[in-house]
Design a protein around this motif. Structure first.
Motif, PDB file in Angstrom:
ATOM      1  N   HIS A 295     -50.110 -40.093 -10.631  1.00 40.76           N
ATOM      2  CA  HIS A 295     -50.625 -39.137 -11.618  1.00 40.76           C
ATOM      3  C   HIS A 295     -50.942 -39.838 -12.935  1.00 40.76           C
ATOM      4  O   HIS A 295     -51.847 -39.444 -13.661  1.00 40.76           O
ATOM      5  N   VAL A 296     -50.175 -40.875 -13.262  1.00 42.57           N
ATOM      6  CA  VAL A 296     -50.375 -41.611 -14.508  1.00 42.57           C
ATOM      7  C   VAL A 296     -51.729 -42.308 -14.490  1.00 42.57           C
ATOM      8  O   VAL A 296     -52.419 -42.389 -15.503  1.00 42.57           O
ATOM      9  N   HIS A 297     -52.140 -42.777 -13.327  1.00 42.21           N
ATOM     10  CA  HIS A 297     -53.315 -43.631 -13.234  1.00 42.21           C
ATOM     11  C   HIS A 297     -54.602 -42.863 -12.958  1.00 42.21           C
ATOM     12  O   HIS A 297     -55.616 -43.089 -13.611  1.00 42.21           O
ATOM     13  N   ASP A 298     -54.603 -41.953 -12.005  1.00 44.20           N
ATOM     14  CA  ASP A 298     -55.867 -41.482 -11.432  1.00 44.20           C
ATOM     15  C   ASP A 298     -56.147 -39.992 -11.511  1.00 44.20           C
ATOM     16  O   ASP A 298     -57.204 -39.546 -11.077  1.00 44.20           O
ATOM     17  N   ILE A 299     -55.236 -39.182 -12.020  1.00 47.79           N
ATOM     18  CA  ILE A 299     -55.396 -37.737 -11.926  1.00 47.79           C
ATOM     19  C   ILE A 299     -56.656 -37.249 -12.643  1.00 47.79           C
ATOM     20  O   ILE A 299     -57.312 -36.300 -12.225  1.00 47.79           O
ATOM     21  N   TYR A 300     -57.030 -37.932 -13.712  1.00 46.75           N
ATOM     22  CA  TYR A 300     -58.196 -37.536 -14.488  1.00 46.75           C
ATOM     23  C   TYR A 300     -59.461 -37.591 -13.637  1.00 46.75           C
ATOM     24  O   TYR A 300     -60.297 -36.681 -13.667  1.00 46.75           O
ATOM     25  N   PHE A 301     -59.601 -38.663 -12.853  1.00 50.86           N
ATOM     26  CA  PHE A 301     -60.814 -38.876 -12.083  1.00 50.86           C
ATOM     27  C   PHE A 301     -60.890 -37.948 -10.868  1.00 50.86           C
ATOM     28  O   PHE A 301     -61.946 -37.391 -10.565  1.00 50.86           O
ATOM     29  N   VAL A 302     -59.781 -37.765 -10.158  1.00 49.51           N
ATOM     30  CA  VAL A 302     -59.830 -36.881  -8.985  1.00 49.51           C
ATOM     31  C   VAL A 302     -60.026 -35.431  -9.408  1.00 49.51           C
ATOM     32  O   VAL A 302     -60.610 -34.634  -8.665  1.00 49.51           O
ATOM     33  N   GLU A 303     -59.552 -35.067 -10.598  1.00 53.55           N
ATOM     34  CA  GLU A 303     -59.830 -33.721 -11.115  1.00 53.55           C
ATOM     35  C   GLU A 303     -61.325 -33.554 -11.377  1.00 53.55           C
ATOM     36  O   GLU A 303     -61.899 -32.498 -11.091  1.00 53.55           O
ATOM     37  N   PHE A 304     -61.948 -34.589 -11.913  1.00 55.88           N
ATOM     38  CA  PHE A 304     -63.392 -34.550 -12.158  1.00 55.88           C
ATOM     39  C   PHE A 304     -64.153 -34.386 -10.845  1.00 55.88           C
ATOM     40  O   PHE A 304     -65.065 -33.555 -10.738  1.00 55.88           O
ATOM     41  N   LEU A 305     -63.796 -35.166  -9.822  1.00 54.34           N
ATOM     42  CA  LEU A 305     -64.489 -35.083  -8.533  1.00 54.34           C
ATOM     43  C   LEU A 305     -64.280 -33.724  -7.871  1.00 54.34           C
ATOM     44  O   LEU A 305     -65.163 -33.212  -7.187  1.00 54.34           O
ATOM     45  N   LYS A 306     -63.117 -33.146  -8.088  1.00 52.03           N
ATOM     46  CA  LYS A 306     -62.845 -31.808  -7.548  1.00 52.03           C
ATOM     47  C   LYS A 306     -63.711 -30.769  -8.257  1.00 52.03           C
ATOM     48  O   LYS A 306     -64.296 -29.880  -7.624  1.00 52.03           O
ATOM     49  N   GLU A 307     -63.816 -30.886  -9.574  1.00 52.18           N
ATOM     50  CA  GLU A 307     -64.567 -29.901 -10.353  1.00 52.18           C
ATOM     51  C   GLU A 307     -66.066 -30.018 -10.107  1.00 52.18           C
ATOM     52  O   GLU A 307     -66.762 -29.009  -9.944  1.00 52.18           O
ATOM     53  N   LYS A 308     -66.596 -31.251 -10.070  1.00 53.61           N
ATOM     54  CA  LYS A 308     -68.044 -31.417  -9.979  1.00 53.61           C
ATOM     55  C   LYS A 308     -68.548 -31.402  -8.537  1.00 53.61           C
ATOM     56  O   LYS A 308     -69.632 -30.864  -8.263  1.00 53.61           O
ATOM     57  N   TYR A 309     -67.784 -32.000  -7.612  1.00 52.95           N
ATOM     58  CA  TYR A 309     -68.280 -32.148  -6.240  1.00 52.95           C
ATOM     59  C   TYR A 309     -67.463 -31.352  -5.217  1.00 52.95           C
ATOM     60  O   TYR A 309     -67.748 -31.404  -4.023  1.00 52.95           O
ATOM     61  N   GLY A 310     -66.453 -30.630  -5.673  1.00 51.60           N
ATOM     62  CA  GLY A 310     -65.648 -29.830  -4.762  1.00 51.60           C
ATOM     63  C   GLY A 310     -64.770 -30.639  -3.831  1.00 51.60           C
ATOM     64  O   GLY A 310     -64.361 -30.150  -2.777  1.00 51.60           O
ATOM     65  N   MET A 311     -64.468 -31.883  -4.209  1.00 53.36           N
ATOM     66  CA  MET A 311     -63.658 -32.746  -3.346  1.00 53.36           C
ATOM     67  C   MET A 311     -62.177 -32.407  -3.513  1.00 53.36           C
ATOM     68  O   MET A 311     -61.640 -32.503  -4.623  1.00 53.36           O
ATOM     69  N   PRO A 312     -61.482 -32.052  -2.441  1.00 55.61           N
ATOM     70  CA  PRO A 312     -60.045 -31.777  -2.556  1.00 55.61           C
ATOM     71  C   PRO A 312     -59.265 -33.080  -2.745  1.00 55.61           C
ATOM     72  O   PRO A 312     -59.744 -34.167  -2.390  1.00 55.61           O
ATOM     73  N   TYR A 313     -58.087 -32.957  -3.322  1.00 49.33           N
ATOM     74  CA  TYR A 313     -57.219 -34.130  -3.436  1.00 49.33           C
ATOM     75  C   TYR A 313     -55.773 -33.713  -3.232  1.00 49.33           C
ATOM     76  O   TYR A 313     -55.403 -32.549  -3.391  1.00 49.33           O
ATOM     77  N   VAL A 314     -54.965 -34.683  -2.850  1.00 46.43           N
ATOM     78  CA  VAL A 314     -53.526 -34.500  -2.773  1.00 46.43           C
ATOM     79  C   VAL A 314     -52.866 -35.557  -3.636  1.00 46.43           C
ATOM     80  O   VAL A 314     -53.434 -36.615  -3.905  1.00 46.43           O
ATOM     81  N   THR A 315     -51.675 -35.243  -4.084  1.00 48.50           N
ATOM     82  CA  THR A 315     -50.891 -36.200  -4.874  1.00 48.50           C
ATOM     83  C   THR A 315     -49.562 -36.423  -4.164  1.00 48.50           C
ATOM     84  O   THR A 315     -48.532 -35.907  -4.582  1.00 48.50           O
ATOM     85  N   PRO A 316     -49.585 -37.178  -3.068  1.00 50.28           N
ATOM     86  CA  PRO A 316     -48.350 -37.400  -2.329  1.00 50.28           C
ATOM     87  C   PRO A 316     -47.430 -38.346  -3.082  1.00 50.28           C
ATOM     88  O   PRO A 316     -47.804 -38.935  -4.096  1.00 50.28           O
ATOM     89  N   SER A 317     -46.225 -38.498  -2.587  1.00 48.58           N
ATOM     90  CA  SER A 317     -45.305 -39.468  -3.173  1.00 48.58           C
ATOM     91  C   SER A 317     -45.899 -40.862  -3.047  1.00 48.58           C
ATOM     92  O   SER A 317     -46.528 -41.194  -2.042  1.00 48.58           O
TER      93      SER A 317
END
Length: 538
Positions: A295-317
């Motif tokens: 979450h520290v590193h990448d959450i910003y970018f996967v949120e963007f891809l989810k919002e703009k392109y509808g790409m789902p993401y998971v944040t596993p351990s």
């Protein structure tokens, strides 16, 4: 695909300002703190209530700069050139990145590249009159001399203070350059929480890179006689493709272990964004799922891809240790409806690694450790240590926010209500170690020197040369921990012959004496009241 609810974090509304010229720092977007002392219970309740953000210091020895982290992430993009806009000294740390970048690329089977950086080299006159001319000259030189895929322009403190409009300067030369120009707003003074730099770089990337091919079919040749077959194959592959977002702290061996495990589930894996070119990153949307390990590193970018392109993401351990690796596999498998296959894989792999580490575990009983670094990694590392028989006495996080609560609730349950701090201060770390007296400290690179001079053997929290991740990582870390503990003479000799730059009186104070807002936390107690040894630590 499965309808199983995926582990998605709902982030603060400020995190979604993708159209702004620059993102806000994490003190505002995530209530992240970099100053706290207490125990796990207090930290968890404080993070849940938002109290941790109130902590400040009335004395600071040194802090990390977001400019440094922005440089590290930018340099990992293949074919990139970095321009440090500011005085020449702001790039002094860049020399150390050359060998790291080349090694990382070589270990991934890629051609080693130079870590190329330039400076606009602002003079005293430029600080008064503005840095437009030297920055324009640096951009044109970088584009002509190195023919890069992209040029990252990092705004440092001096132009940040005088208000240089780097966006306007860059826009004025875009038509004259072949490379993609990416402004990064990362003056050190703009963020106490240095990990804000990850949002800064991703913000620049998402505003300036493309993430789909123009034809919408990822470069397929419409005139090819195999076009329809290729398109069908691509569509089928996409349904089982996973993007895993990696960081420089994730070694090539870590990547291979994650790929090995997910391939056993029948999934295809692509690692992004580091060590990818802008052209390769166009394919990032050609996947079924994004996996945000940190979450520290990448959450910003996967949120963007989810919002703009509808790409789902998971944040596993993050898959460090048996418990976290099991969760990593289950969370990803659930998205694809592969729960049965996941359990079979977990049973097979867990059985083999438990058998392999059992002799080591027997020899490590009774040993103790402190873990220091980024909160997601140190939490999972603590669970790994617990798995191999080592008692964790405490934590030192660089920063902390509510994204760590789920992991540290499990840590609290399994390890106990141990001492816990949020600090980037070397003075506070050595004071804490003086009190806790661990047999081992696992710590982020760069902090180990303070630990070794305190007479405590160290193991780095990550390494380019071996694996921490997955079941292979459990055995590798266990083996290295045992070796480190068996060879502590160097640390003891260093302690006897090197004097740390702190007065004896400092060790009589609480490690968090200079954190000013203890009375504002939910306990109303100082560090010494929350967690203190009866004996004199000095």
């Amino acid at each position: 695909m499965s309808d199983t609810k995926t582990n998605i974090i709902h982030v603060n509304k400020f995190l979604h300002d993708f159209d702004n010229r620059e993102p806000k720092s994490r003190e505002y977007t995530r209530n992240t703190t970099n100053a706290y002392g207490g125990n796990l219970d207090d930290m968890l309740s404080g993070a849940c209530s938002g109290c941790l953000k109130k902590c400040n210091r009335d004395f600071t020895q040194a802090i990390y700069c977001q400019n440094t982290v922005s440089t590290l992430l930018s340099m990992s993009i293949k074919g990139s050139v970095i321009i440090m806009h500011g005085p020449i000294g702001c790039g002094s740390q860049n020399h150390s990145q050359e060998s790291k970048l080349k090694l990382a690329l070589k270990q991934r089977g890629l051609d080693p590249e130079e870590a190329i950086w330039l400076s606009s080299n602002m003079s005293e006159d430029d600080v008064v009159l503005g840095g437009e001319k030297p920055l324009k000259a640096a951009i044109k030189k970088a584009d002509t001399l190195y023919n890069p895929t992209c040029i990252f322009i990092l705004n440092s403190c001096a132009p940040g203070v005088i208000g240089d409009d780097i966006e306007g300067i860059i826009d004025s030369v875009r038509d004259e350059t072949k490379a993609i120009l990416v402004p990064l707003h990362c003056p050190g003074f703009m963020a106490k929480v240095f990990t804000s730099a990850y949002d800064v770089v991703y913000h620049g990337v998402l505003r300036n890179f493309k993430f789909t091919h123009d034809d919408g079919e990822f470069g397929l040749d419409h005139n090819s006689p195999d076009y329809l077959a290729q398109k069908k194959e691509l569509e089928e592959r996409k349904k089982k493709t996973v993007n895993i977002y990696v960081a420089s702290s994730i070694s090539a061996f870590d990547e291979k272990e994650m790929i090995r495990l997910l391939n056993k589930l029948g999934l295809y894996v692509r690692t992004v964004i580091e060590y990818n070119s802008p052209e390769e990153l166009k394919d990032v949307t050609n996947a079924a799922l994004n996996v945000c390990l940190c979450h520290v590193h990448d959450i910003y970018f996967v949120e963007f891809l989810k919002e703009k392109y509808g790409m789902p993401y998971v944040t596993p351990s993050i898959p460090i240790g048996i418990t976290s690796t099991n969760s990593f596999i289950r969370d990803i498998a659930a998205f694809f409806g592969l729960e049965k296959e996941a359990e079979e894989l977990i049973e097979e792999e867990s059985r083999k690694v438990l058998k392999a580490v059992e002799p080591i575990k027997n020899r490590l009983q009774g040993k103790t450790a402190v873990v220091s670094g980024g909160y997601l990694r140190i939490g999972s590392t603590a669970l790994l240590l617990n798995d191999i028989g080592i008692q964790v006495l405490g934590f030192r996080h660089f920063n902390y926010d509510e994204f760590g609560n789920e992991l540290f609730k499990e840590v609290r349950e399994r390890i106990g209500n141990v001492t816990n701090s949020v600090s980037t201060q070397a003075s506070e770390l050595v004071n804490l170690l003086k009190r806790l007296k661990p047999d081992l400290c696992i710590t982020h690179t760069g902090a180990g020197v303070w630990v070794e001079k305190s007479g405590i053997p160290t193991l780095t929290l990550f390494s380019e040369n071996f694996s921490y991740f997955g079941y292979n990582g459990v055995f590798e870390v266990a083996r290295r921990v045992e070796r480190t503990l068996a060879n502590g003479k160097f640390s003891r000799n260093l302690k006897d012959n090197v004097e740390l730059p702190f007065r004896k009186e400092w060790y009589l104070k609480d490690p968090y004496h200079y954190i000013t807002d203890f009375k504002q936390n939910n306990t109303g107690k100082s560090y010494s009241e929350v967690y203190a040894k009866e004996e004199n630590p000095a």
